[in-house]
Structure formats: C-alpha cells, structure tokens
Design a protein around this motif. Structure first.
Motif, short mmCIF file in Angstrom:
data_model
loop_
_atom_site.label_atom_id
_atom_site.label_comp_id
_atom_site.label_asym_id
_atom_site.label_seq_id
_atom_site.Cartn_x
_atom_site.Cartn_y
_atom_site.Cartn_z
N LYS A 2 0.79 -1.18 -0.02
CA LYS A 2 0.15 -0.25 -0.03
C LYS A 2 0.90 1.26 0.03
N ALA A 3 0.25 2.21 -0.32
CA ALA A 3 1.04 3.49 -0.38
C ALA A 3 1.83 3.73 0.91
N LEU A 4 1.41 3.73 1.92
CA LEU A 4 2.20 4.20 3.07
C LEU A 4 2.67 2.79 3.87
N SER A 5 2.76 1.85 3.09
CA SER A 5 3.49 0.64 3.72
C SER A 5 5.16 1.03 4.36
N GLY A 6 5.42 0.40 5.13
CA GLY A 6 6.93 0.97 5.73
C GLY A 6 6.98 2.32 6.32
N ARG A 7 5.97 3.05 6.51
CA ARG A 7 6.02 4.41 7.12
C ARG A 7 5.05 4.55 8.44
N VAL A 8 5.96 5.22 9.42
CA VAL A 8 5.25 5.49 10.43
C VAL A 8 4.93 7.08 10.67
N ALA A 9 3.52 7.09 11.22
CA ALA A 9 2.94 8.37 11.30
C ALA A 9 2.46 8.73 12.93
N VAL A 10 2.93 10.00 13.10
CA VAL A 10 2.42 10.41 14.50
C VAL A 10 1.61 11.60 14.14
N ILE A 11 0.14 11.42 14.77
CA ILE A 11 -0.59 12.44 14.40
C ILE A 11 -1.10 13.08 15.73
N THR A 12 -0.86 14.17 15.98
CA THR A 12 -1.47 14.82 17.24
C THR A 12 -2.85 15.11 17.42
N VAL A 42 1.86 14.81 11.79
CA VAL A 42 0.55 15.67 11.47
C VAL A 42 0.45 16.61 12.75
N ASN A 43 0.60 17.81 12.79
CA ASN A 43 0.42 18.55 13.78
C ASN A 43 -1.21 19.03 13.57
N ASN A 44 -2.00 18.32 14.43
CA ASN A 44 -3.31 18.47 14.32
C ASN A 44 -4.07 19.05 15.78
N ALA A 45 -3.37 18.87 16.96
CA ALA A 45 -4.07 19.13 18.25
C ALA A 45 -4.19 20.28 18.03
N GLY A 46 -5.34 20.89 18.74
CA GLY A 46 -5.74 22.39 18.80
C GLY A 46 -6.78 22.44 19.71
N ILE A 47 -7.10 23.95 19.70
CA ILE A 47 -8.25 24.35 20.59
C ILE A 47 -8.86 25.62 19.80
N SER A 48 -10.10 26.10 20.30
CA SER A 48 -10.69 27.27 19.48
C SER A 48 -11.62 28.06 20.34
N ILE A 49 -11.20 29.41 20.53
CA ILE A 49 -11.83 30.53 21.16
C ILE A 49 -12.50 31.57 20.24
N SER A 50 -13.79 31.69 20.27
CA SER A 50 -14.10 32.75 19.53
C SER A 50 -14.75 34.00 20.28
N LYS A 51 -13.98 34.99 20.28
CA LYS A 51 -14.38 36.06 21.20
C LYS A 51 -13.72 37.51 20.63
N SER A 52 -14.34 38.47 20.88
CA SER A 52 -14.21 39.83 20.24
C SER A 52 -12.82 39.97 21.04
N ILE A 53 -11.92 41.08 20.36
CA ILE A 53 -10.80 41.39 21.27
C ILE A 53 -10.88 41.93 22.56
N ASP A 66 7.77 13.70 5.97
CA ASP A 66 6.57 14.71 5.91
C ASP A 66 6.11 15.30 7.22
N ILE A 67 6.09 16.72 7.21
CA ILE A 67 5.28 17.22 8.24
C ILE A 67 4.04 18.15 7.52
N VAL A 68 2.96 17.89 8.20
CA VAL A 68 1.80 18.39 7.66
C VAL A 68 1.01 19.11 8.79
N ASN A 69 0.84 20.39 8.49
CA ASN A 69 0.17 21.08 9.75
C ASN A 69 -1.16 21.54 9.43
N ILE A 70 -2.06 21.23 10.33
CA ILE A 70 -3.57 21.39 10.13
C ILE A 70 -3.82 22.90 10.53
N VAL A 71 -3.95 23.90 9.76
CA VAL A 71 -4.05 24.98 9.85
C VAL A 71 -5.49 25.53 9.83
#
Length: 713
Positions: free
Chosen positions: A447-457, A535-546, A584-589
């Motif tokens: 498969k495409a990712l055989s032999g690869r190790v992925a850490v996804i936060t 893969v840098n995926n871990a995150g939080i979100s806060i929606s407020k005015s300044i 590869d580093i993939v950042n979830i922005v």
C-alpha cells in the motif's frame, strides 16, 4: 497451564490445554478435532513458531465422483498458521493419488516440479494450496500427525551429536533423519526411517529431523497431542538438567545490561539511526525487545562465537537472514553526536552488506533469483537489546520471535553438546528457493504508506482520528495520542480492533510540553523504529472579540497551536534526521489563517503563525528531504473538539444565527455548497504524503468547500 500430570508425566515446560468438554462437542468429526488440536499446539510458542510446522489427519470420505469411500488427508495449507487454523485454511487430498506420485518422481533434483502435481491430488475443491510438507505427512501411515519446531527439540536436532542424544534419551523410540530441505524425498526418508525401525522390532513414537524439527503422531487427535507434549517435555527437561553443568550458559556473562529504563531510552534514541541504515534499499519498520533470553545471549562471552553461525531451523533462517549484525557500541555510548555515531556504524553496515553479497555470489546458481536486500534483519546491541527490521511491523516482530527461538536452540545445544547451524549453501538454497520466490512474487503490491510511521497529534478523536484511520488503511503504522487518557484508551481499542496490534501504538501527549513530546517520539521509535510523518493536528478554538478575550485564553491558543506545532515538529525533525531519508510534516491550520473575520483575533492570528511557520520550516528542511505542507480546513463540525468550549456559540453570535443553523450556514457560504467532514481533511493529508506529491513542499491545500476569501493570492 503447567505442572499438570498426564500419563504419569508432569508438564512443566509445555502447556497442557486440552479441554475434554470442548473435545467432546467435536466427537465424530475428525477434521474438527484435528483443527482443535492444531490450535492448541499453535497457542504455545514453545512448541512451534508462528506460521511454522504442520499438522494433519487422515480420514475416510465419500468420493463425490464415484460415491465410493476414499482415504483423504487434511493438512494445513501453504502459508497458514496452526494456532489460527480453520477448515478453510486446510488442503484436503486423495491419499492414494498423493502416494502414487512416487511413480513419477524423478529424483531430488526435480523436487520443485512435484509441488504442482499436488494439485492433481486435491479432494476438496475449496482447498488451500498444499504446502511443501504435504508428502512428509502422506508417506507416514499414522492417522494424526504433528510436525512442529519446538525449541527444546531443535536444540537437540541442531547439536553436533544430536542423533546419538536422541537415541539415548528416548531409548530408540524417536527416529532420526538428517538435515534435508523439505520436499518429496524427505517424505520418502521418513517412511524409510519408520520401516527400518520396524525391521529392528522398534515402535517409533516420533522422528527427529536434523537441524529442523520434530514429527510425532497418534491414533486419535488426543493421543497425538499428548504424545507431542510428552516428547517435547522430555527434551526440555533434559536440557534444563544440563544447563550450566558442562560450562556456564553461553560461557558466562561478559557485560551487564543497562537498567531497564536506561536501556529502553538508549534503544529509543538509537533505533531511528539503525532504521536509516537498514532502509538503504526500501523503507523498513522496526521492532525492539529486551527479553531476558536475548539479554542473556547478547551479554555473554559466547556471543562472538555463536552469532556469526546463524540459525539452524529453516523457518528461523528464512525470517532472520544468514546472521545478525552485532553492534560494537558500548551500552552507555553517548548518542548525542549523531554524525559521529553514524560514522562509527557505517563500516559495520558496509561490512555486513559486503558479507551478504559474497554469500550470494558464492552460493548462487544459474537460475537463482536476483539478490535481495543485503541489509541485516537482526541487530544485537549488547547491554541494550535486539532490534529487527522488516517491510512491516508484523514481519519485524516475527523476526524477533524467530531469533529468540534460535537463541533458545543455541542455548540448549551448547548445554548438551555443540551447536551447529546450516551450511551456507543449504541456507542459501532455502532463502533463494524458487518456490519461496514464487510466494514472494504472489504477494500483493504494498500500500502507499507501507513501511512508514505516522504520528498524528490529537488523534483520539475528530480530524486527527480520521487522519490516523486513513493512514492506517493505506498501510502506515500509526502512533495515536491525546491529552485525555480515557479518550485515548477508547481510540486505541478501536484502532487495534480495526487494524491489529502491529499497526498501532498509543501514548499520552501534551504538545505544549517538551518532555511529553520527546517521550511520545521515543515511543514511536521503540514501537516502530522511528517516525516519517508528523501531522500537527492538536488544537483548540476560542471565538471572542478582542475586547472580551482574556490574556489566559490568548496564551492557551498560542501555546497549543503555535508552540505545540513548534515543539512537536522539532522533535519529529530530530528523529527524521537520524533516519536520514526525509519525511513529511503536515500542519492542520485553517481558512482563518488567511480570512479576517469578527470575534477571532486570538485563533485567527495563531493560525496565521502556524501557516507561516510551515513555510519557514519548508525553506529550512529541504536539504533534509523533509517536506512541510499545510492543510486548511474550515467548518469541520462532525466529531470535533472545536465546537466545545463556547466556539459554536461564539461563531453563531458572530454570524447572527443560532448554533443549530451553523452547519447549513457554513455549507451555503461555500462555492460548492458542501459540508466538510473529518474524512475530507484526512484525504488532503494523504494527498501530501501518499507519494504523488513527493516534490511538493511549502504548499497549502484548502479543504473548505470553496471560500473565495480564503483563496491564496
């Protein structure tokens, strides 16, 4: 169970697992009883290695063509495992047809052509392909037969005077056939051994195969099972009584192991370096063990004498190569200077590859397959442990188990005599056997990712979980992680159920903590040998005015999103540089890194920082062949933590709608009028790491259904 007394014999070294009630439920079905017996034998790795050995039963059945009674042999099919054997994994053959093949057998140099003729003997059309061991069972007259690879028996079979020991230990009740590659001729030799014993008035209960394994039998499934256990128990007891008598085990201890925590840490730091060397031809997955049996061997005076000899049993050899590589690093070696360690190890790996090439060129024949990967499979680090590398985690783990079997064999043989391994030519003929090559050629394309190790936060839920699933489906080994222990345990159980234990490792991870992150990458290195995809995926979100935003909320956003991406990327880069083959580093922005909107100063600016950090890393890491790219999602609602903590309420307030109206609102504002799901983000990540964009770095891929304000200009 152990210390069970059956037939006036106490089982201490094998497990007696027979359940009378379960067997009674199968009474009258000899094939079912044969499979039951097989599963019990395969459940004890002291009796046989995974996938090794074979079992059979001979029954009478109605010929579907003539309606007459025929004798049929059921046997484990090619490539199966007796511990997990089912009826669908068996081959069923007309016994008379199989035996009649002797009439067309042209001699040992024509062994391989006999395998195709087995197909003319098939009774059950749903049969698996018959294995090379089929004639070994067919030419013995017994109803139930077990052919196993018990360490205790092979230790005697691989001893210099194994035939003599076998004769004396069993008072002539166990025959002996010297080493020969499995095949039709070996089946004839087994028959001859039995006939010669009968001429001398001896009744055999089994036959030892030199350097190979053990054949035992019985009139019923139970008799065969107990006979097998009794013979192996007697071998093991004999070895135990001789350990340390002639001389200390393995010549005694030469060095001390590091304490457990220290050796695991040392293993984690060196594994990516070793993986890099072993992946010079194709990317490999690693396995590490500090099993007590391994440590006893690698810390001994006899390591330098025994390790180069390699293994004896062909099943062990096929998965561990001609010999292991023994590292000359000190247990407490300073690994901080990576370039210096690589320089120190390079000659050892070059010498191993040269040795393997010489072995191939010396032993090859005109029709031999091309030389395979010359890198070692087994690497021994005295004081630390054993590393094994293969195309996937399962094969790497099995190589480790097989080499432990080989260690047990060497220990036993040296205790009672002198260990002997397969001659190089015999080993080569097994490794490069055309039948084995045909098996390899039939293997499915990786498969495409055989032999690869992925850490996804943050991969215990939401987008991260979808990414981890996608990568695992495409063949990657995944290290799932989360800051929430309960959530992580649930996800780990789910992933192991879906993909098996060999594809999954898990660890708690706080991306804002350097020590936590280092520990997580160490876990990836211990479990799989390193890491290729972050893969840098871990995150939080806060929606407020300044005006409403607090400093604590601002710091929390930047800590998790920006500092977290920095910490995890830095740790991942260190591992990738040790390996030396890129990654590869993939950042979830987010779309919010580009689009300015209300009530979003903290989250939006942190996402913009993440996006620019991606570009900066891409510019810096190109020379290391490390690609760094961005995926920009928007409005991923399903199973996402983003909607907790008041984010949904904040966004609804910003748009003047209710929370319930958010999904439809988000879909309507897109050019494609689509709701975005976690799987959509997972597909985008795979696009970057799946092989088609290997020359792409510093790029961003929007997955938002089409938001024109988020277009890159």
């Amino acid at each position: 169970m152990s210390n069970i007394n059956i037939n006036n014999m106490t089982f201490k070294h094998v497990s007696y697992l027979w359940d009378d009630a379960k067997a009674a439920a199968l009474a009258g079905d000899e094939v079912a009883l044969f499979i039951y017996r097989s599963n019990l034998l395969g459940a004890d790795l002291r009796l046989t290695n995974y996938g090794g050995g074979n079992t059979s039963v001979k029954i009478t059945d109605k010929d579907p063509l003539t309606g007459e009674t025929s004798e049929v042999m059921w046997i484990k099919g090619s490539g199966g495992d007796i511990g997990t054997l089912t009826k669908s994994g068996c081959a069923a053959l007309y016994l008379d047809r199989l035996r009649n093949l002797e009439n067309v057998y042209r001699g040992i140099e024509f062994e391989d052509e006999m395998v195709e003729l087995f197909n003319h003997c098939i009774f059950d059309l749903a049969s698996k392909a018959p294995s090379i061991d089929t004639p070994l069972h067919g030419f013995l007259p017994f109803k139930h037969i077990d052919h196993l690879h018990p360490d205790a028996a092979i230790a005697i079979a691989a001893a210099k005077d194994g035939a003599k020991i076998t004769e004396e230990l069993f008072n002539g009740e166990i025959g002996w056939v010297g080493w020969q590659r499995p095949g039709f001729d070996l089946g004839l030799q087994l028959r001859s051994c039995l006939e010669e014993a009968e001429k001398k008035g001896k009744k055999l209960r089994g036959i030892m195969l030199g350097s190979h394994g053990l054949f035992t039998w019985g009139d019923t499934a139970y008799e065969s099972y107990v006979n097998t256990l009794e013979v192996i128990e007697k071998c093991a007891e004999y070895l135990e009584n001789n350990y340390g008598k002639k001389r200390p085990v393995f010549g005694g201890k030469k060095i001390e192991s590091l304490p457990e925590a220290d050796r695991k840490l040392k293993a984690a730091k060196v594994a990516p370096i070793l993986r890099g060397f072993c992946s010079s031809e194709r990317q490999m997955i690693g396995h590490y063990t500090d099993d007590a049996r391994v440590l006893e061997f690698i810390n001994s005076n006899d390591l330098s004498k025994l390790a180069p000899l390699g293994t004896s049993c062909p099943d062990h050899f096929l998965r561990t190569k001609i010999s292991p590589l023994v590292l000359t690093l000190e247990p407490n070696e300073d690994l901080s200077d990576i370039d210096a360690i690589k320089a120190k190890l390079t000659p050892a790996f070059e010498a191993y590859r040269a040795m393997y090439k010489e072995y191939y060129n010396t032993c090859k024949k005109s029709n031999s397959p091309a030389m395979r990967d010359p890198n070692p499979v087994v690497i021994l680090y005295p004081g630390v442990g054993m590393f094994t590398f293969a195309k996937d985690k399962t094969m790497a783990r099995l190589a480790s188990e097989y080499y432990i079997n080989a260690v047990n064999v060497m220990k036993g043989a040296e205790a009672v005599s002198e260990y002997t391994s397969l001659p190089h030519q015999e080993a080569f003929d097994i490794e490069y056997w055309l039948l084995e090559e045909a098996k390899l050629q039939r293997m499915p394309k990786p498969k495409a990712l055989s032999g690869r190790v992925a850490v996804i936060t943050g991969s215990a839920g939401g987008i991260g979980k979808a990414i981890a699933k996608k990568f695992a489906q495409e063949g990657a080994c995944v290290v799932i992680n989360d800051i929430n222990e309960e959530r992580l345990e649930q996800a780990t159980t789910e992933f192991i159920t879906l993909f098996g234990k060999d594809a999954v490792a898990s660890t708690l991870l706080n991306v804002t903590d350097e020590k936590s992150t280092e520990k997580a990458l160490d876990q990836a290195s211990l479990a799989f040998g390193g890491a290729d995809i972050i893969v840098n995926n871990a995150g939080i979100s806060i929606s407020k005015s300044i005006a409403e935003h607090t400093l604590e909320e601002w710091d929390r956003l930047y800590d998790i999103l920006v500092k977290g991406q920095f910490i995890v990327s830095k740790a991942g880069i260190e591992v990738m540089r040790k390996q030396g083959f890129g990654g590869d580093i993939v950042n979830i922005v987010s779309k919010n890194a580009v689009v300015a909107g209300p009530n979003n100063p903290g989250y939006g600016s942190a996402k913009a920082a993440q996006a620019h950090l991606t570009r900066l890393m891409a510019a810096e890491l190109g020379a290391d062949k490390i690609r760094v790219n961005t995926v920009n999602p928007d409005a991923v609602i399903s199973d996402s933590n983003i909607w907790s903590g008041g984010w949904a309420e904040g966004r609804a307030k910003a748009y003047g709608i209710t929370v319930a109206e958010l999904p439809a609102y988000y879909a309507k504002r897109t050019l494609l009028n689509e709701i975005i799901l976690p799987d959509d983000i997972a597909n985008a990540c795979f696009a970057f790491v799946g092989g088609l964009l290997d020359k792409s770095t510093g790029n961003a891929l929007n997955v938002d259904g089409g938001v024109s304000m988020g277009f890159y200009r």
